[in-house]
Scaffold this motif. Structure first.
Motif, short mmCIF file in Angstrom:
data_model
loop_
_atom_site.label_atom_id
_atom_site.label_comp_id
_atom_site.label_asym_id
_atom_site.label_seq_id
_atom_site.Cartn_x
_atom_site.Cartn_y
_atom_site.Cartn_z
N LEU A 72 0.84 -1.20 0.00
CA LEU A 72 0.00 0.00 0.00
C LEU A 72 0.87 1.25 0.00
N GLN A 73 0.49 2.22 -0.79
CA GLN A 73 1.28 3.45 -0.87
C GLN A 73 1.26 4.22 0.44
N GLU A 74 0.19 4.06 1.20
CA GLU A 74 0.05 4.84 2.44
C GLU A 74 1.08 4.50 3.49
N ASP A 75 1.57 3.25 3.49
CA ASP A 75 2.58 2.91 4.49
C ASP A 75 3.79 2.16 3.92
N HIS A 76 3.69 1.69 2.67
CA HIS A 76 4.78 0.97 2.00
C HIS A 76 5.21 -0.28 2.79
N GLN A 77 4.32 -0.80 3.61
CA GLN A 77 4.61 -1.99 4.40
C GLN A 77 3.55 -3.07 4.25
N THR A 78 2.29 -2.66 4.12
CA THR A 78 1.19 -3.62 4.02
C THR A 78 1.17 -4.25 2.63
N ALA A 79 1.44 -5.56 2.57
CA ALA A 79 1.47 -6.27 1.29
C ALA A 79 0.05 -6.47 0.76
N VAL A 80 -0.09 -6.39 -0.56
CA VAL A 80 -1.36 -6.67 -1.24
C VAL A 80 -1.16 -7.91 -2.09
N ILE A 81 -1.92 -8.95 -1.81
CA ILE A 81 -1.74 -10.24 -2.47
C ILE A 81 -3.05 -10.69 -3.10
N ALA A 82 -3.00 -11.09 -4.36
CA ALA A 82 -4.19 -11.50 -5.09
C ALA A 82 -4.27 -13.01 -5.22
N LYS A 110 4.29 -19.21 -0.28
CA LYS A 110 4.42 -17.90 -0.91
C LYS A 110 3.99 -16.79 0.05
N LEU A 111 2.90 -17.00 0.75
CA LEU A 111 2.44 -16.01 1.73
C LEU A 111 3.49 -15.80 2.81
N ASP A 112 4.05 -16.89 3.29
CA ASP A 112 5.04 -16.81 4.35
C ASP A 112 6.26 -15.99 3.91
N LYS A 113 6.60 -16.07 2.62
CA LYS A 113 7.73 -15.32 2.09
C LYS A 113 7.37 -13.85 1.84
N LEU A 114 6.14 -13.62 1.37
CA LEU A 114 5.74 -12.27 0.98
C LEU A 114 5.33 -11.40 2.16
N VAL A 115 4.82 -12.02 3.21
CA VAL A 115 4.26 -11.26 4.33
C VAL A 115 5.31 -11.05 5.41
N THR A 116 5.68 -9.82 5.62
CA THR A 116 6.61 -9.48 6.71
C THR A 116 5.92 -8.62 7.76
N TYR A 143 -7.94 -22.88 6.73
CA TYR A 143 -8.00 -21.85 7.77
C TYR A 143 -7.37 -22.35 9.07
N GLN A 144 -7.66 -23.60 9.41
CA GLN A 144 -7.15 -24.16 10.65
C GLN A 144 -5.64 -24.39 10.60
N MET A 145 -5.10 -24.59 9.39
CA MET A 145 -3.67 -24.85 9.26
C MET A 145 -2.82 -23.58 9.20
N VAL A 146 -3.47 -22.45 8.90
CA VAL A 146 -2.72 -21.19 8.81
C VAL A 146 -2.22 -20.78 10.19
N ASN A 147 -0.95 -20.42 10.28
CA ASN A 147 -0.38 -20.13 11.60
C ASN A 147 -0.86 -18.79 12.16
N PHE A 148 -0.57 -18.56 13.42
CA PHE A 148 -1.07 -17.38 14.13
C PHE A 148 -0.57 -16.09 13.51
N ARG A 149 0.67 -16.08 13.06
CA ARG A 149 1.24 -14.85 12.49
C ARG A 149 0.46 -14.40 11.26
N LEU A 150 0.18 -15.34 10.35
CA LEU A 150 -0.54 -14.98 9.14
C LEU A 150 -1.98 -14.57 9.44
N ARG A 151 -2.59 -15.19 10.44
CA ARG A 151 -3.95 -14.78 10.82
C ARG A 151 -3.95 -13.39 11.43
N LYS A 152 -3.01 -13.17 12.33
CA LYS A 152 -2.95 -11.90 13.05
C LYS A 152 -2.62 -10.73 12.12
#
Length: 226
Positions: A72-82, A110-116, A143-152
């Motif tokens: 996102l341009q507003e913070d340059h940190q929030t990833a946008v994934i399609a 891929k999510l785990d790599k893209l999301v910081t 949904y149940q397999m996704v770890n806490f970090r990605l959910r949070k």
């Protein structure tokens, strides 16, 4: 005047000039279909502290189901994934369950790599027939397999071109998801509406979705069923 890029299901790219709508289409897809961490048709990774060898050869036709659209341009940190429903495997494939399991591991990796930091998911449901739509049991398992970090870190989910059927399924799924997750879901009925939400992000839109919106009404007043 600017160039809109269409990415079709057979990965060929065609360009066409448009004056309306300001959303640029990404041309960053890897046409080779080989990931940087892929070795001899295998992607070795760790998911929830468990070593996983992803069968990259089997899921090669479906890797384009996930795409990064920058931050996102507003913070340059929030990833946008399609995520693209139209590129999911067909239920009628003989090894459908195996393919879906491998594809889930791939998307998760891929999510785990893209999301910081925080991230936003944009799910495109347009042009997705029922025989490519995952069932509720599989979605609940994911949904149940996704770890806490990605959910949070998930800030919000945008569902583009939702049908009445899909909205009903999501509503019926509410008991299986947390209230926080459910309230992060937003429905977007047109590409123009999506562009207003993400005016500066390069979201690839398959040509099939563009064509589907042209011939079908996804407005609130004229909904189609899937």
């Amino acid at each position: 005047m600017y160039v809109r890029v269409f990415v079709s299901s057979n990965k060929r790219i065609a360009t066409q000039s448009y004056k309306e709508h300001a959303l640029l289409r990404s041309t960053s897809k890897d046409d080779s279909g080989v990931d940087s961490d892929e070795v001899q048709d295998v992607i070795a990774c760790v998911i929830d502290n468990t070593p996983i060898n992803i069968d990259a050869k089997t899921i090669t036709p479906f890797k384009c189901v996930i795409s990064s659209a920058g931050t996102l341009q507003e913070d340059h940190q929030t990833a946008v994934i399609a995520i693209y429903g139209c590129w999911l495997p067909d239920h009628r494939l003989r090894e459908y369950r195996y393919i879906m399991d491998q594809l889930f591991y791939y998307v998760y990796h891929k999510l785990d790599k893209l999301v910081t930091n925080d991230y936003i998911l944009v799910y495109f449901h347009g042009a997705t027939p029922k025989h490519r739509t995952p069932d509720l049991k599989f979605l609940r398992k994911c949904y149940q397999m996704v770890n806490f970090r990605l959910r949070k870190n998930l800030r919000s989910v945008y569902v583009v071109h939702p049908t009445r059927w899909l909205r009903t399924v999501i509503a019926l799924s509410r008991p299986f998801f947390s209230n926080k997750f459910y309230h992060k879901i937003n429905y977007v009925y047109t590409i123009a509406e999506l562009e207003r939400q993400f005016p500066n992000n390069r979201l690839s839109i398959p040509v099939a979705i563009e064509q589907e919106e042209t011939k079908s009404s996804y407005s609130i007043g004229k909904e189609t069923t899937n």
